[in-house]
Design a protein around this motif. Structure first.
Motif, PDB file in Angstrom:
ATOM      1  N   ASN A 170      78.494  46.331 -18.367  1.00 47.31           N
ATOM      2  CA  ASN A 170      79.855  46.738 -18.664  1.00 47.31           C
ATOM      3  C   ASN A 170      80.685  45.617 -19.281  1.00 47.31           C
ATOM      4  O   ASN A 170      81.914  45.645 -19.268  1.00 47.31           O
ATOM      5  CB  ASN A 170      80.542  47.323 -17.427  1.00 47.31           C
ATOM      6  CG  ASN A 170      80.221  46.586 -16.147  1.00 47.31           C
ATOM      7  OD1 ASN A 170      80.530  45.412 -16.015  1.00 47.31           O
ATOM      8  ND2 ASN A 170      79.590  47.275 -15.198  1.00 47.31           N
ATOM      9  N   GLU A 186      77.640  48.467  -8.062  1.00 47.89           N
ATOM     10  CA  GLU A 186      78.482  47.977  -9.157  1.00 47.89           C
ATOM     11  C   GLU A 186      78.996  46.580  -8.841  1.00 47.89           C
ATOM     12  O   GLU A 186      79.803  46.394  -7.930  1.00 47.89           O
ATOM     13  CB  GLU A 186      79.654  48.928  -9.393  1.00 47.89           C
ATOM     14  CG  GLU A 186      80.569  48.503 -10.534  1.00 47.89           C
ATOM     15  CD  GLU A 186      79.796  48.260 -11.834  1.00 47.89           C
ATOM     16  OE1 GLU A 186      79.569  47.066 -12.155  1.00 47.89           O
ATOM     17  OE2 GLU A 186      79.417  49.239 -12.493  1.00 47.89           O
ATOM     18  N   ILE A 231      80.681  48.714  -4.346  1.00 47.28           N
ATOM     19  CA  ILE A 231      81.451  47.978  -5.348  1.00 47.28           C
ATOM     20  C   ILE A 231      81.786  46.577  -4.848  1.00 47.28           C
ATOM     21  O   ILE A 231      82.311  46.401  -3.746  1.00 47.28           O
ATOM     22  CB  ILE A 231      82.767  48.704  -5.696  1.00 47.28           C
ATOM     23  CG1 ILE A 231      82.481  49.983  -6.494  1.00 47.28           C
ATOM     24  CG2 ILE A 231      83.708  47.803  -6.490  1.00 47.28           C
ATOM     25  CD1 ILE A 231      83.733  50.784  -6.830  1.00 47.28           C
ATOM     26  N   GLY A 263      75.165  48.428 -11.961  1.00 49.80           N
ATOM     27  CA  GLY A 263      76.132  48.108 -13.005  1.00 49.80           C
ATOM     28  C   GLY A 263      76.542  46.654 -12.872  1.00 49.80           C
ATOM     29  O   GLY A 263      76.777  46.165 -11.764  1.00 49.80           O
TER      30      GLY A 263
END
Length: 307
Positions: A42, A125, A161, A9
C-alpha cells in the motif's frame, strides 16, 4: 490442525520493521501454521515490488503481490529497498517484479477472497489503510459477483491492524493513520465501513520493544536493518502484530493473555485528519491490546523467530 489462511498488507516503505514482520510471517508459513495467500503493497516506491518479491523468494516463497501504484506520494527513497534489490540481482534471483507488473491491490484482494472458503481468511495489515478501504467500496465485477463489503462479510474472519495510538482513548495520532491525506481518509473510511472484527496493536505497544536482527552479513533482514541505520535494533510494531495474530487463532481472552496481552473492547473511529478515538463497550467489534509483560519478553520471542 488446518493452516490459517492469511493475506498481508504492508507499506514496505522506509521502516525496516515491515521486513522483520514479513520474515516472522514466512517462518510461520514454513512451520505450516499459516498459508500466506498473497501480499498487498500500500505504498509505491521505485523498488517496492522488486525488493518485496526478492525478499519473499529469499525466504522460499513465490507469492502473488498486489500494489496501489497511486500511493507514490509518501516521500523518501527507502534505502533498504534498493539494497535488497541489489543483493537479489547479484544472487541471480531473476524473477523480480516491477511495480507495473504486479496486480492492482484491490483486484488481488477481490481475487484471493473470492477463491477462499467462507470465514477462512485473516488479514494482517501493517501498513496504510487505503487499499482495504477501496476494497470495501468496490462493487461487483468479473472477479466476484459480490461487493467488497459482502466479500469481507463472507470470507474474512478477522482483521489485525498495526495502527493508531491508544494510550488516550480521547485521541491519538500514529503514522499509519496520519501520514498524509491518502492515509487518513483511508483509515477514516475503513473504520466507517468495515463490517467485522478488528484487533489493533498501537504505537505505544511496540515503540519500546526492540527487534535485534541476527548480525550475519548477506542475510537480507540484517542488510535491510543496516541500510535503515538500525543494525543494532529497531522498534517492533509490525513483527509484534504478526506474532500476536499467530498466537490468537480464536482471539480468546486466554490466547491474548498467553501471548502477553489483555484487550480493551469497544468501537474505534478515525477522524479525516487521522486522529484515532475509542469508546469502550462490551459488545464492540473492535479491540486494542495492552502489554502484560516486560518489553524484553516480546523482544526475545521476535528475535527467536527471525534468527
Amino acid at each position: 490442525m488446518n493452516k490459517r489462511n492469511i493475506i498481508i498488507g504492508t507499506d514496505w516503505w522506509t521502516d525496516c520493521d515491515d521486513v522483520a514482520a514479513v520474515r516472522v510471517a514466512c517462518r510461520l508459513a514454513k512451520r505450516e501454521i499459516w498459508n500466506i495467500s498473497g501480499v498487498i503493497l500500500n505504498a509505491c516506491m521505485e523498488y517496492s515490488a522488486a525488493s518485496l518479491d526478492g525478499f519473499l523468494r529469499f525466504e522460499g516463497f513465490n507469492l502473488p503481490i498486489g500494489i496501489d501504484c497511486k500511493a507514490n506520494d509518501f516521500g523518501h527513497k527507502p534505502p533498504y529497498q534498493k539494497r535488497i534489490t541489489e543483493l537479489c540481482n547479484a544472487r541471480g534471483i531473476v524473477k523480480i517484479r516491477l511495480n507495473s507488473e504486479c496486480e492492482d491491490g484491490v483486484q488481488l484482494y477481490r481475487r484471493l477472497l473470492s477463491e477462499a472458503e467462507d470465514s477462512s481468511v485473516e488479514i494482517i495489515e501493517i501498513g496504510y489503510m487505503q487499499v482495504i478501504a477501496a476494497l470495501l467500496e468496490s462493487g461487483e465485477d468479473d472477479i466476484s459477483p459480490y461487493t467488497g463489503i459482502e466479500l469481507i462479510k463472507r470470507k474474512v474472519k478477522r482483521l489485525w491492524i498495526m495502527g493508531g495510538n491508544w494510550e488516550s482513548e480521547e485521541g491519538g495520532r500514529e503514522n499509519n493513520f496520519i501520514r498524509n491525506r491518502r492515509t487518513s481518509i483511508g483509515a477514516n473510511k475503513l473504520l466507517k465501513l468495515y463490517p467485522g472484527e478488528i484487533v489493533f496493536l498501537g504505537y505505544e505497544v511496540g515503540a519500546s520493544v526492540i527487534t535485534h536482527p541476527n548480525p550475519v552479513e548477506g542475510d537480507l533482514l540484517y542488510e535491510a536493518f543496516k541500510a535503515h541505520g538500525s543494525a543494532n535494533g529497531r522498534s517492533s510494531w509490525d513483527p509484534m502484530l504478526v506474532l500476536l495474530a499467530a498466537g490468537c487463532p480464536d482471539a480468546s481472552d486466554d490466547e491474548f493473555e498467553a501471548s502477553g496481552y489483555r484487550t480493551v473492547r469497544g468501537t474505534a473511529t478515525v477522524d479525516e485528519d487521522g486522529c484515532n478515538h475509542f469508546v469502550r463497550s462490551d459488545d464492540g467489534r473492535h479491540r486494542y491490546v495492552v502489554k502484560l509483560k516486560p518489553d524484553e519478553w516480546y523482544s526475545a520471542a521476535i528475535d527467536d523467530m527471525i534468527k
